[in-house]
Design an enzyme around this catalytic site. Structure first.
Site, PDB file in Angstrom:
ATOM      1  CB  SER A  61       9.111  21.332  -1.607  1.00 51.01           C
ATOM      2  OG  SER A  61      10.040  21.735  -2.588  1.00 51.01           O
TER       3      SER A  61
HETATM    4  N1  SAM Z   1      15.072  21.396  -1.981  1.00 52.20           N
HETATM    5  C1  SAM Z   1      14.763  22.732  -1.351  1.00 52.20           C
HETATM    6  C2  SAM Z   1      14.816  22.638   0.019  1.00 52.20           C
HETATM    7  O1  SAM Z   1      14.741  21.589   0.508  1.00 52.20           O
HETATM    8  O2  SAM Z   1      14.350  23.491   0.612  1.00 52.20           O
HETATM    9  C3  SAM Z   1      13.732  23.466  -2.020  1.00 52.20           C
HETATM   10  C4  SAM Z   1      14.234  23.946  -3.211  1.00 52.20           C
HETATM   11  S1  SAM Z   1      12.919  25.450  -3.801  1.00 52.20           S
HETATM   12  C5  SAM Z   1      11.695  24.625  -4.403  1.00 52.20           C
HETATM   13  C6  SAM Z   1      13.819  25.507  -5.618  1.00 52.20           C
HETATM   14  C7  SAM Z   1      15.198  26.163  -5.424  1.00 52.20           C
HETATM   15  O3  SAM Z   1      15.948  26.035  -6.666  1.00 52.20           O
HETATM   16  C8  SAM Z   1      15.383  27.775  -5.045  1.00 52.20           C
HETATM   17  O4  SAM Z   1      16.066  27.886  -4.042  1.00 52.20           O
HETATM   18  C9  SAM Z   1      15.936  28.293  -6.322  1.00 52.20           C
HETATM   19  O5  SAM Z   1      16.639  29.537  -6.072  1.00 52.20           O
HETATM   20  C10 SAM Z   1      16.652  27.054  -6.781  1.00 52.20           C
HETATM   21  N2  SAM Z   1      17.017  27.045  -8.329  1.00 52.20           N
HETATM   22  C11 SAM Z   1      16.536  27.570  -9.246  1.00 52.20           C
HETATM   23  N3  SAM Z   1      17.223  27.631 -10.517  1.00 52.20           N
HETATM   24  C12 SAM Z   1      18.473  26.902 -10.226  1.00 52.20           C
HETATM   25  C13 SAM Z   1      19.639  26.727 -10.898  1.00 52.20           C
HETATM   26  N4  SAM Z   1      19.646  26.833 -11.993  1.00 52.20           N
HETATM   27  N5  SAM Z   1      20.752  26.445  -9.955  1.00 52.20           N
HETATM   28  C14 SAM Z   1      20.639  26.011  -8.880  1.00 52.20           C
HETATM   29  N6  SAM Z   1      19.249  26.361  -7.968  1.00 52.20           N
HETATM   30  C15 SAM Z   1      18.496  26.880  -8.556  1.00 52.20           C
END
Ligand code: SAM
Length: 224
Positions: A61
Site C-alpha cells: 500500500s
Molecule cells: N499489508 C501489505 C503490505 O504491507 O505490503 C499490503 C497488503 S495488499 C494491499 C493485500 C494483501 O491481502 C495481498 O497480499 C493479498 O494476497 C492479501 N489477501 C487477500 N485476501 C486474503 C485473505 N483472505 N487472507 C489473507 N490474505 C489475503
C-alpha cells in the site's frame, strides 16, 4: 540521496499534509526500511507515496495509507495484533515497531496472514532482513477466518477490501476495548475505511475516508 534521507522527506511530507501526527508513528515510519520490502526493480520508488506492485497482482500500500491505519489503531507497547493481508510484510513491521519498540519491557506480537504462499514466504525474508522476525509471525492461510489460535487481539487491521458484511471472526476475535481497522465496500470500485471499537458487546463504527484496496478473497470475503 540516501535511503534514510528519502525516508525523512517522505515522512516530513506526510506530516505537512496532516496525515501523520503521532510522534510514535512518525518514529516508526522513520525507522522501518521500506526499501527492504519492495521488489528489486522498484527500490528506486520505495519512498514515493504510492502503492507498488509486489507480484501476483498484489501491492504494497501507499505509505499514507500505512500511516493513517497505524494512527487509527492507537498501537501501543504490549499489544497483540492481527493483520489480514501480509503482502510485503512492511505494514506488519511498522506495527512491530509500535508494539515492541527497542528495549520494551512488555513487547507485543504481530500475527499476519497471507493467502498467497509465495508472498508469505517472501514477506518472511523481508521481515528477517529488516530484523523483525522475533516480533512477527507470518501465517499462510485464509485470513477471513481470523486466527483463532492466538485470539483475542488488542488490534486487528485488514489490508484488503472486505465485503460490506465484515467477516464475523474479526469482531469475535477482538478483545474488549480493542480496535479493528478495515476497508469495506464493493470489490474494485473503492471502499470506505472504517474504525470499529469494541466496548463490551457493543461495536462503535466510525467511517474515516474513501480508499481503494485489492479484494479480500476467501470463505467470508469475495469469491475471486
Ligand atoms: N499489508 C501489505 C503490505 O504491507 O505490503 C499490503 C497488503 S495488499 C494491499 C493485500 C494483501 O491481502 C495481498 O497480499 C493479498 O494476497 C492479501 N489477501 C487477500 N485476501 C486474503 C485473505 N483472505 N487472507 C489473507 N490474505 C489475503
Amino acid at each position: 540521496m540516501s535511503y534514510e534521507e528519502k525516508r525523512k522527506n517522505l515522512v516530513n511530507n506526510l506530516v505537512k499534509r496532516g496525515i501523520l501526527s503521532k510522534k510514535k508513528v512518525i518514529n516508526a515510519m522513520l525507522k522501518v526500511p521500506r526499501h527492504e520490502f519492495v521488489p528489486a526493480n522498484a527500490v528506486s520508488s520505495a519512498y514515493s507515496d504510492s502503492p507498488l506492485s509486489i507480484g501476483l497482482s498484489q501491492t504494497i500500500s501507499a505509505p499514507h495509507m500505512n500511516a493513517m491505519m497505524c494512527e487509527y489503531l492507537e498501537l501501543k507497547e504490549g499489544d497483540k495484533v492481527l493483520e489480514i493481508g501480509t503482502g510485503s510484510g512492511y505494514h506488519a513491521a511498522l506495527c512491530a515497531e509500535l508494539i515492541a519498540p527497542e528495549n520494551a519491557s512488555n513487547p507485543g506480537h504481530v500475527y499476519t496472514i497471507e493467502r498467497h504462499e509465495e508472498l508469505a514466504e517472501r514477506a518472511k525474508i523481508n521481515i528477517s532482513r529488516a530484523g523483525y522476525e522475533d516480533i512477527i509471525t507470518v501465517i499462510h492461510g485464509d485470513g477471513t477466518l481470523g486466527y483463532e489460535k492466538e485470539a483475542p487481539y488488542n488490534k486487528i487491521l485488514v489490508t484488503a477490501a472486505s465485503p460490506e458484511k465484515v467477516p464475523p471472526a474479526f469482531k469475535n476475535q477482538l478483545k474488549d476495548k480493542g480496535i479493528l481497522c478495515i476497508p469495506a465496500g464493493s470489490k474494485g470500485y473503492g471502499q470506505t475505511l472504517y474504525v470499529v471499537r469494541k466496548e463490551g458487546n457493543v461495536f462503535e463504527t466510525e467511517r474515516k475516508t474513501g480508499v481503494r484496496f485489492v479484494p479480500l478473497i476467501g470463505k467470508h470475503g469475495f469469491s475471486t
